[in-house]
Design an enzyme around this catalytic site. Structure first.
Site, PDB file in Angstrom:
ATOM      1  CB  CYS A 191      42.538   9.736  -1.669  1.00  0.00           C
ATOM      2  SG  CYS A 191      42.432   9.857  -0.008  1.00  0.00           S
ATOM      3  CB  SER A 192      40.773  10.217  -6.442  1.00  0.00           C
ATOM      4  OG  SER A 192      39.799   9.950  -5.510  1.00  0.00           O
TER       5      SER A 192
END
Lengths: 167, 185
Positions: free
Chosen positions: A55-56
């Site tokens: 996600c990051s």
């Protein structure tokens, strides 16, 4: 948005569908309504969870590509089931300057409405939607949950929207 | 155009006039890396690439392109510009190697010291860094990566097609050897 959330499906809401409207918290005391962005393209990024590595990378990449999205006058809204407080800490830690919306209560309602919810895990799926200025989905894509889908598909969709508007 | 997947392929072919290239144009296989100097995974890949280069010798052409993700890695952009500033003095690969070997130390002051260490014209280096002279080039690389489907760093392309498997030494080496064997040259 109605309360009759569709069941989980393997494909996200397809192109040509009017994007279900929603109102979600962007901070503990502010809310964002999708229909407020009529008149400009909107990129909706559903992602499973704050803090997980993929996600990051994905959201960090979108922050880096942000100037390209802005060339199309597009707004970027990211959505997960995490709380607004988690989003605040996550955005600060990762230097993200676009809204992270909290699909927290009722949990996953908006994600479900876009067929972008993973019932087994109780998280949003990793799904992308590009909406035109009229709020119609023009492109959608469901990525395997562990795979960062990159930004190229979004840019292609925005270019296609621009092309049709200017032609 | 809904739910379609496309093969992730390099949109900007290797260009001898602008790319940073090691190995000969006649090599049977070309490996392109999009990398970020501050990314720890790229740091892991760095010695792997070196080892693969040593093993394959002139059968491999290696190309490095910049893909700094500045939001995650605050020093990556300037580090990429420093490598380009070194390139302007014909010393790209030495700076590239130094940056990966010391990737935890990439402040502007560190970059200046590396320029000194390499014996560059430091006045020119500092001026170009100050003016962000090489930022457009770095951004060009970055966008060519975005449009080629780079979704994180490092991302590799073997003969123009994204290598979605691991970059563990044996996996990458095997993929390169297979591509080399399949080459008509």
């Amino acid at each position: 948005m109605t309360d009759t959330s569709p069941p989980h499906r393997d494909t996200p809401l397809p192109a040509g569908t009017v994007a279900p409207d929603f109102e979600l918290p962007s901070t503990p005391d502010q809310k964002v309504m999708l229909s407020d962005f009529r008149g400009q393209p909107v990129i909706l990024v559903f992602y499973p969870e704050d803090w997980s590595p993929v996600c990051s990378d994905q959201l960090g990449l979108y922050q880096a590509v942000f100037p390209e999205f802005q060339k199309h006058n597009a707004r970027l809204l990211a959505i997960s089931v995490d709380s607004a407080w988690s989003h605040l800490a996550f955005a600060k830690d990762r230097n993200l300057h676009f809204p992270l919306l909290s699909d927290f209560e009722p949990k996953g309602r908006v994600s479900r409405a876009y067929h972008a919810y993973r019932s087994g895990d109780g998280t949003s799926a990793r799904a992308l939607f590009v909406l035109d200025a009229d709020g119609v989905i023009r492109w959608s894509y469901l990525s395997p949950v562990g795979v960062n889908p990159g930004a190229d598909g979004i840019l292609r969709a925005l270019e296609e929207i621009d092309g049709k508007e200017t032609s | 155009m809904s739910q379609t997947q496309w093969e992730a392929a390099l949109v900007s072919p290797v260009d001898r006039t602008r790319d940073h290239i090691q190995g000969s144009a006649g090599a049977p296989v070309t490996l392109v890396q999009y990398g970020d100097y501050e990314c720890p995974y790229c740091g892991e890949a760095y010695p792997i690439i070196k080892e693969i280069q040593a093993r394959m010798g002139d059968r491999l052409r290696f190309v490095f392109r910049n893909f700094p993700i500045s939001t995650s890695h605050p020093h990556a952009e300037h580090a990429a510009e420093a490598a380009e500033a070194a390139d302007a003095q014909g010393r790209f690969w030495e700076m590239h190697d130094l940056l990966y070997e010391r990737q935890r130390h990439l402040t502007d002051q560190d970059l200046h010291l590396y320029a000194e260490e390499l014996g560059l014209d430091v006045e020119r280096f500092d001026k170009e860094m100050e003016e962000n002279l090489h930022a457009p080039r770095v951004y060009e690389d970055f966008m060519s990566g975005v449009r080629s489907g780079v979704n994180g760093t490092p991302t590799f392309y073997i003969d123009g097609v994204r290598h979605d498997d691991s970059y563990e030494r044996d996996v990458l080496l095997d993929a390169l050897e297979r591509a080399a064997a399949a080459s008509p040259r």
